[in-house]
Design a protein around this motif. Sequence first.
Motif, short mmCIF file in Angstrom:
data_model
loop_
_atom_site.label_atom_id
_atom_site.label_comp_id
_atom_site.label_asym_id
_atom_site.label_seq_id
_atom_site.Cartn_x
_atom_site.Cartn_y
_atom_site.Cartn_z
N GLN A 1 35.47 33.77 43.97
CA GLN A 1 35.56 33.15 45.18
C GLN A 1 35.92 34.32 46.06
OE1 GLN A 1 38.77 30.75 43.69
NE2 GLN A 1 39.67 30.84 45.70
N ALA A 2 35.89 34.14 47.21
CA ALA A 2 36.30 35.11 48.34
C ALA A 2 37.49 34.47 48.98
CB ALA A 2 35.19 35.08 49.55
N ILE A 3 38.50 35.32 49.31
CA ILE A 3 39.84 35.15 49.84
C ILE A 3 39.77 34.60 51.07
CG2 ILE A 3 41.03 36.49 48.13
CD1 ILE A 3 41.67 38.24 50.36
N ASP A 4 38.73 34.73 51.75
CA ASP A 4 38.80 34.25 53.33
C ASP A 4 38.43 32.85 53.54
OD1 ASP A 4 36.16 34.53 52.67
OD2 ASP A 4 35.52 35.80 54.29
N ASN A 5 37.46 32.32 52.79
CA ASN A 5 37.00 30.87 52.76
C ASN A 5 37.25 30.08 51.41
OD1 ASN A 5 34.74 31.51 51.17
ND2 ASN A 5 33.73 31.44 52.86
N ASP A 6 37.57 30.78 50.23
CA ASP A 6 37.98 30.16 49.22
C ASP A 6 36.75 29.25 48.75
OD1 ASP A 6 40.33 31.48 48.41
OD2 ASP A 6 41.51 30.33 49.59
N MET A 7 35.39 29.42 49.03
CA MET A 7 34.55 28.54 48.75
C MET A 7 34.16 28.14 47.23
SD MET A 7 32.84 27.01 51.32
CE MET A 7 32.58 27.52 52.89
N ASN A 8 34.24 29.30 46.56
CA ASN A 8 34.13 29.26 45.11
C ASN A 8 32.73 28.47 44.74
OD1 ASN A 8 34.37 29.16 42.27
ND2 ASN A 8 35.68 27.52 42.12
N ALA A 9 31.75 28.90 45.46
CA ALA A 9 30.58 28.17 45.28
C ALA A 9 29.11 29.05 45.18
CB ALA A 9 30.11 27.33 46.49
N THR A 10 29.33 30.39 45.58
CA THR A 10 27.96 31.20 45.61
C THR A 10 27.55 31.53 44.20
OG1 THR A 10 28.81 32.28 47.67
CG2 THR A 10 27.10 33.33 46.26
N GLY A 11 28.47 31.79 43.33
CA GLY A 11 27.88 32.16 41.87
C GLY A 11 27.25 30.74 41.20
N GLN A 12 27.86 29.65 41.46
CA GLN A 12 27.08 28.45 40.88
C GLN A 12 25.65 28.17 41.50
OE1 GLN A 12 30.24 29.18 41.76
NE2 GLN A 12 31.73 27.92 40.43
N MET A 13 25.81 28.29 42.89
CA MET A 13 24.48 28.32 43.55
C MET A 13 23.61 29.09 43.14
SD MET A 13 25.59 26.93 47.43
CE MET A 13 26.40 25.54 47.76
N LEU A 14 23.89 30.22 42.98
CA LEU A 14 22.84 31.48 42.60
C LEU A 14 22.34 30.95 41.16
CD1 LEU A 14 21.61 34.01 42.99
CD2 LEU A 14 23.56 35.20 42.10
N ALA A 15 23.15 30.54 40.30
CA ALA A 15 22.80 30.24 39.00
C ALA A 15 21.70 29.18 38.88
CB ALA A 15 23.73 29.88 37.83
N ALA A 16 21.94 28.21 39.61
CA ALA A 16 21.02 27.01 39.95
C ALA A 16 19.72 27.46 40.33
CB ALA A 16 21.86 25.85 40.84
N LEU A 17 19.77 28.22 41.37
CA LEU A 17 18.47 28.74 42.00
C LEU A 17 17.52 29.51 41.22
CD1 LEU A 17 19.77 29.70 45.82
CD2 LEU A 17 18.36 27.94 45.29
N LEU A 18 18.33 30.46 40.15
CA LEU A 18 17.74 31.09 39.24
C LEU A 18 17.29 30.69 38.01
CD1 LEU A 18 19.82 34.35 39.71
CD2 LEU A 18 17.34 34.18 40.43
N GLY A 19 17.91 29.33 37.77
CA GLY A 19 17.81 28.76 36.34
C GLY A 19 18.35 29.36 35.39
N TRP A 20 19.40 30.28 35.62
CA TRP A 20 19.77 30.90 34.63
C TRP A 20 21.31 30.42 34.33
CZ3 TRP A 20 20.29 36.84 36.62
CH2 TRP A 20 19.02 37.55 36.68
N PRO A 21 21.78 30.68 33.00
CA PRO A 21 23.34 30.17 32.39
C PRO A 21 24.04 30.91 33.22
CG PRO A 21 22.14 31.84 30.99
CD PRO A 21 21.06 31.57 31.94
N GLN A 22 25.32 30.29 33.51
CA GLN A 22 26.61 30.81 33.99
C GLN A 22 27.81 30.61 33.56
OE1 GLN A 22 27.85 28.14 37.41
NE2 GLN A 22 26.27 26.99 36.97
#
Length: 252
Positions: free
Chosen positions: A122-143
């Motif tokens: 996650q990034a310490i400015d917005n603490d989203m903790n979402a980009t990695g998971q979304m990227l895995a979903a878009l690619l269809g890759w394991p995470q």
Amino acid sequence: MKVLVPVKRVIDYNVKVRVKADGTGVDLANVKMSMNPFDEIAVEEAIRLKEAGKADEVVVVSIGVKDAQKELRTALAMGADRAILIVAAEDATDDIEPLAVAKLLKAVIDEEQPGLVIAGKQAIDNDMNATGQMLAALLGWPQATFASEVVVNGDSANVTREVDGGLQTIKVKLPAIVTADLRLNEPRYASLPNIMKAKKKPLDEKTAADYGVDTSPRHSIVNTAVPAERSAGIIVSDVEELVSKLKDAGAL
């Protein structure tokens, strides 16, 4: 194997954040910026994989303002081989949302074809903790998220994850997305010779339009405020007084 690492430019973690008087956001005037600490850990892990002979090339990518070149140069000085900057905002206050970041990273991955993507959890400015998971979903890759250890063996990786109940080790087939937790490693300091060498390493600059990705925000910040101050603690003389105070506060 090529390893790709996304990095984000954020307010340095040593800086005390100030909220604008009108509540429209955080004051970034004359504020020190640096690489997101979790992304720095991800860069270090990618470099260690290369040093161990598990990776051939480390590519770092940043999405945001043009000034993010500084953070990319820092990653290059640490040991990354080349960098890609996607200019997707004119102002540092314009934070690119995770879905747009994930779409841009997918476009880069389609071009680069890495065998592994290591990102900060996650990034310490917005603490989203979402980009990695979304990227895995878009690619269809394991995470494998919240990684505290990564061991690459051929076409798979064993990743130890930090979960609520302790540690969990899973095996993922490559290519995969791994997000780095705090205890994955201790990032190195870039030496002066490597800082000088980093200035000559390739840094490609592109825009979000080059990848056909719309970075328009899907939400808006209504108000930003400083958290309410906590009341000061008190010192009790003995256990009986402590129990009494807790009862009066409704904690017991």
